[in-house]
Design a protein around this motif. Structure first.
Motif, PDB file in Angstrom:
ATOM      1  N   LEU A  27       0.832  -1.201   0.000  1.00  0.00           N
ATOM      2  CA  LEU A  27       0.000   0.000   0.000  1.00  0.00           C
ATOM      3  C   LEU A  27       0.868   1.253   0.000  1.00  0.00           C
ATOM      4  O   LEU A  27       0.531   2.246  -0.643  1.00  0.00           O
ATOM      5  CB  LEU A  27      -0.920  -0.015   1.220  1.00  0.00           C
ATOM      6  N   ALA A  28       2.012   1.200   0.684  1.00  0.00           N
ATOM      7  CA  ALA A  28       2.884   2.369   0.791  1.00  0.00           C
ATOM      8  C   ALA A  28       3.677   2.635  -0.492  1.00  0.00           C
ATOM      9  O   ALA A  28       3.851   3.792  -0.873  1.00  0.00           O
ATOM     10  CB  ALA A  28       3.845   2.193   1.960  1.00  0.00           C
ATOM     11  N   VAL A  29       4.172   1.588  -1.140  1.00  0.00           N
ATOM     12  CA  VAL A  29       5.129   1.806  -2.227  1.00  0.00           C
ATOM     13  C   VAL A  29       4.582   1.556  -3.630  1.00  0.00           C
ATOM     14  O   VAL A  29       5.278   1.823  -4.609  1.00  0.00           O
ATOM     15  CB  VAL A  29       6.410   0.956  -2.026  1.00  0.00           C
ATOM     16  N   SER A  30       3.378   1.033  -3.743  1.00  0.00           N
ATOM     17  CA  SER A  30       2.864   0.765  -5.086  1.00  0.00           C
ATOM     18  C   SER A  30       1.541   1.488  -5.314  1.00  0.00           C
ATOM     19  O   SER A  30       0.990   2.092  -4.413  1.00  0.00           O
ATOM     20  CB  SER A  30       2.708  -0.743  -5.306  1.00  0.00           C
ATOM     21  N   ASP A  31       1.050   1.387  -6.519  1.00  0.00           N
ATOM     22  CA  ASP A  31      -0.189   2.074  -6.892  1.00  0.00           C
ATOM     23  C   ASP A  31      -1.403   1.332  -6.360  1.00  0.00           C
ATOM     24  O   ASP A  31      -1.435   0.106  -6.355  1.00  0.00           O
ATOM     25  CB  ASP A  31      -0.315   2.150  -8.416  1.00  0.00           C
ATOM     26  N   TYR A  51      -1.938   6.725  -5.792  1.00  0.00           N
ATOM     27  CA  TYR A  51      -0.869   6.233  -4.921  1.00  0.00           C
ATOM     28  C   TYR A  51      -0.668   7.226  -3.778  1.00  0.00           C
ATOM     29  O   TYR A  51      -1.266   8.317  -3.778  1.00  0.00           O
ATOM     30  CB  TYR A  51       0.435   6.038  -5.708  1.00  0.00           C
ATOM     31  N   LEU A  52       0.148   6.855  -2.831  1.00  0.00           N
ATOM     32  CA  LEU A  52       0.461   7.729  -1.709  1.00  0.00           C
ATOM     33  C   LEU A  52       1.173   8.964  -2.246  1.00  0.00           C
ATOM     34  O   LEU A  52       2.257   8.867  -2.798  1.00  0.00           O
ATOM     35  CB  LEU A  52       1.337   6.995  -0.691  1.00  0.00           C
ATOM     36  N   GLY A  53       0.530  10.107  -2.138  1.00  0.00           N
ATOM     37  CA  GLY A  53       1.089  11.347  -2.650  1.00  0.00           C
ATOM     38  C   GLY A  53       0.415  11.837  -3.918  1.00  0.00           C
ATOM     39  O   GLY A  53       0.735  12.914  -4.411  1.00  0.00           O
ATOM     40  N   LEU A 108     -11.806  -0.508   4.095  1.00  0.00           N
ATOM     41  CA  LEU A 108     -11.416   0.750   3.469  1.00  0.00           C
ATOM     42  C   LEU A 108     -10.941   0.521   2.039  1.00  0.00           C
ATOM     43  O   LEU A 108     -11.243   1.313   1.137  1.00  0.00           O
ATOM     44  CB  LEU A 108     -10.321   1.425   4.298  1.00  0.00           C
ATOM     45  N   ALA A 109     -10.229  -0.571   1.807  1.00  0.00           N
ATOM     46  CA  ALA A 109      -9.767  -0.896   0.450  1.00  0.00           C
ATOM     47  C   ALA A 109     -10.954  -1.168  -0.474  1.00  0.00           C
ATOM     48  O   ALA A 109     -10.976  -0.701  -1.618  1.00  0.00           O
ATOM     49  CB  ALA A 109      -8.831  -2.096   0.484  1.00  0.00           C
ATOM     50  N   ILE A 110     -11.935  -1.909   0.016  1.00  0.00           N
ATOM     51  CA  ILE A 110     -13.131  -2.182  -0.797  1.00  0.00           C
ATOM     52  C   ILE A 110     -13.891  -0.890  -1.087  1.00  0.00           C
ATOM     53  O   ILE A 110     -14.324  -0.652  -2.216  1.00  0.00           O
ATOM     54  CB  ILE A 110     -14.047  -3.203  -0.083  1.00  0.00           C
ATOM     55  N   LEU A 111     -14.057  -0.056  -0.064  1.00  0.00           N
ATOM     56  CA  LEU A 111     -14.750   1.215  -0.256  1.00  0.00           C
ATOM     57  C   LEU A 111     -14.006   2.085  -1.271  1.00  0.00           C
ATOM     58  O   LEU A 111     -14.619   2.657  -2.176  1.00  0.00           O
ATOM     59  CB  LEU A 111     -14.893   1.944   1.079  1.00  0.00           C
ATOM     60  N   GLY A 112     -12.694   2.166  -1.140  1.00  0.00           N
ATOM     61  CA  GLY A 112     -11.900   2.939  -2.088  1.00  0.00           C
ATOM     62  C   GLY A 112     -12.004   2.398  -3.498  1.00  0.00           C
ATOM     63  O   GLY A 112     -12.082   3.155  -4.465  1.00  0.00           O
ATOM     64  N   ALA A 113     -12.000   1.078  -3.629  1.00  0.00           N
ATOM     65  CA  ALA A 113     -12.121   0.461  -4.946  1.00  0.00           C
ATOM     66  C   ALA A 113     -13.484   0.749  -5.571  1.00  0.00           C
ATOM     67  O   ALA A 113     -13.573   1.018  -6.781  1.00  0.00           O
ATOM     68  CB  ALA A 113     -11.887  -1.040  -4.846  1.00  0.00           C
ATOM     69  N   MET A 114     -14.533   0.691  -4.753  1.00  0.00           N
ATOM     70  CA  MET A 114     -15.877   0.968  -5.282  1.00  0.00           C
ATOM     71  C   MET A 114     -15.989   2.427  -5.735  1.00  0.00           C
ATOM     72  O   MET A 114     -16.534   2.699  -6.815  1.00  0.00           O
ATOM     73  CB  MET A 114     -16.938   0.641  -4.235  1.00  0.00           C
ATOM     74  N   ILE A 115     -15.486   3.352  -4.938  1.00  0.00           N
ATOM     75  CA  ILE A 115     -15.534   4.764  -5.325  1.00  0.00           C
ATOM     76  C   ILE A 115     -14.716   4.996  -6.583  1.00  0.00           C
ATOM     77  O   ILE A 115     -15.147   5.696  -7.502  1.00  0.00           O
ATOM     78  CB  ILE A 115     -15.051   5.648  -4.158  1.00  0.00           C
ATOM     79  N   THR A 125     -13.537   6.226 -18.322  1.00  0.00           N
ATOM     80  CA  THR A 125     -12.116   5.934 -18.462  1.00  0.00           C
ATOM     81  C   THR A 125     -11.883   4.453 -18.241  1.00  0.00           C
ATOM     82  O   THR A 125     -12.670   3.785 -17.585  1.00  0.00           O
ATOM     83  CB  THR A 125     -11.279   6.719 -17.432  1.00  0.00           C
ATOM     84  N   ASP A 126     -10.819   3.950 -18.817  1.00  0.00           N
ATOM     85  CA  ASP A 126     -10.411   2.578 -18.538  1.00  0.00           C
ATOM     86  C   ASP A 126      -9.642   2.597 -17.228  1.00  0.00           C
ATOM     87  O   ASP A 126      -8.772   3.442 -17.032  1.00  0.00           O
ATOM     88  CB  ASP A 126      -9.524   2.043 -19.659  1.00  0.00           C
ATOM     89  N   TRP A 127      -9.928   1.674 -16.339  1.00  0.00           N
ATOM     90  CA  TRP A 127      -9.314   1.687 -15.016  1.00  0.00           C
ATOM     91  C   TRP A 127      -8.968   0.278 -14.578  1.00  0.00           C
ATOM     92  O   TRP A 127      -9.453  -0.690 -15.133  1.00  0.00           O
ATOM     93  CB  TRP A 127     -10.248   2.339 -13.995  1.00  0.00           C
ATOM     94  N   TRP A 128      -8.115   0.181 -13.569  1.00  0.00           N
ATOM     95  CA  TRP A 128      -7.730  -1.108 -12.997  1.00  0.00           C
ATOM     96  C   TRP A 128      -7.275  -0.902 -11.558  1.00  0.00           C
ATOM     97  O   TRP A 128      -6.874   0.181 -11.168  1.00  0.00           O
ATOM     98  CB  TRP A 128      -6.614  -1.758 -13.811  1.00  0.00           C
ATOM     99  N   LEU A 129      -7.420  -1.962 -10.790  1.00  0.00           N
ATOM    100  CA  LEU A 129      -6.905  -1.970  -9.421  1.00  0.00           C
ATOM    101  C   LEU A 129      -5.502  -2.552  -9.454  1.00  0.00           C
ATOM    102  O   LEU A 129      -5.218  -3.451 -10.232  1.00  0.00           O
ATOM    103  CB  LEU A 129      -7.817  -2.791  -8.519  1.00  0.00           C
ATOM    104  N   ASP A 130      -4.650  -2.036  -8.605  1.00  0.00           N
ATOM    105  CA  ASP A 130      -3.245  -2.432  -8.665  1.00  0.00           C
ATOM    106  C   ASP A 130      -2.812  -3.068  -7.350  1.00  0.00           C
ATOM    107  O   ASP A 130      -3.631  -3.339  -6.468  1.00  0.00           O
ATOM    108  CB  ASP A 130      -2.391  -1.206  -8.986  1.00  0.00           C
ATOM    109  N   SER A 131      -1.539  -3.311  -7.212  1.00  0.00           N
ATOM    110  CA  SER A 131      -1.015  -4.081  -6.079  1.00  0.00           C
ATOM    111  C   SER A 131      -1.257  -3.425  -4.722  1.00  0.00           C
ATOM    112  O   SER A 131      -1.346  -4.121  -3.717  1.00  0.00           O
ATOM    113  CB  SER A 131       0.469  -4.371  -6.279  1.00  0.00           C
ATOM    114  N   GLY A 132      -1.371  -2.109  -4.661  1.00  0.00           N
ATOM    115  CA  GLY A 132      -1.693  -1.456  -3.391  1.00  0.00           C
ATOM    116  C   GLY A 132      -3.057  -1.885  -2.869  1.00  0.00           C
ATOM    117  O   GLY A 132      -3.231  -2.166  -1.684  1.00  0.00           O
TER     118      GLY A 132
END
Length: 155
Positions: A27-31, A51-53, A108-115, A125-132
């Protein structure tokens, strides 16, 4: 105070430590996720990542998710370090804390993914979930799973 045999729980505690540490690290170092769309006016593809930042709200949510996994990590480490002085009450208390903290992160991850999915779909837009995302979600779920197994074992 009833002492417990730490060797019964050592594998589960190490599982919690690994799952929460890897999840927080991913979660800290990847998207968390990414997207791209075609800007038809300029003919340029626009790529973006969460990502973070990458923004204030995204950074706050990622830091909150990391905090949940780090709390779970600390409680598992505390139980593992207690070895001879580990009581059943302390083990159960730490297991419950790790379950709550890691469950918070997975939710929180599920909520963030749904939003993210809804806003990306609205914007076409085309989108994807990543390793974070997967680190937070799967790491959180595994930490909860190991914590529930700890609570189910009789000392």
């Amino acid at each position: 105070m009833e002492k417990v045999n730490a060797s019964k729980f050592q594998g589960l505690l190490v599982g919690q430590i690994i799952a929460s540490a890897v999840g927080a690290l991913l979660l800290a170092v990847s998207d968390f996720g990414g997207y791209y769309y075609m800007n038809y006016y300029s003919g340029i593809r626009v790529w973006g990542y969460i990502y973070l930042g990458s923004g204030i709200l995204a950074s706050v949510l990622i830091l909150a998710g990391m905090a949940g996994l780090l709390v779970a990590l600390m409680t598992a480490v505390n139980s593992l370090k207690a070895k001879e002085n580990l009581t059943a009450d302390l083990l159960k208390q730490n297991a419950r804390r790790s379950i709550i903290a890691a469950g918070f992160t997975a939710s929180l991850a599920i909520l963030g993914a749904m939003i993210f999915a809804v806003t990306s779909t609205i914007d076409k837009t085309d989108w994807w979930l990543d390793s974070g995302f997967y680190g937070a979600f799967i790491g959180g779920l595994l930490t909860v799973f190991f914590g529930r197994m700890i609570l189910s074992i009789r000392s």
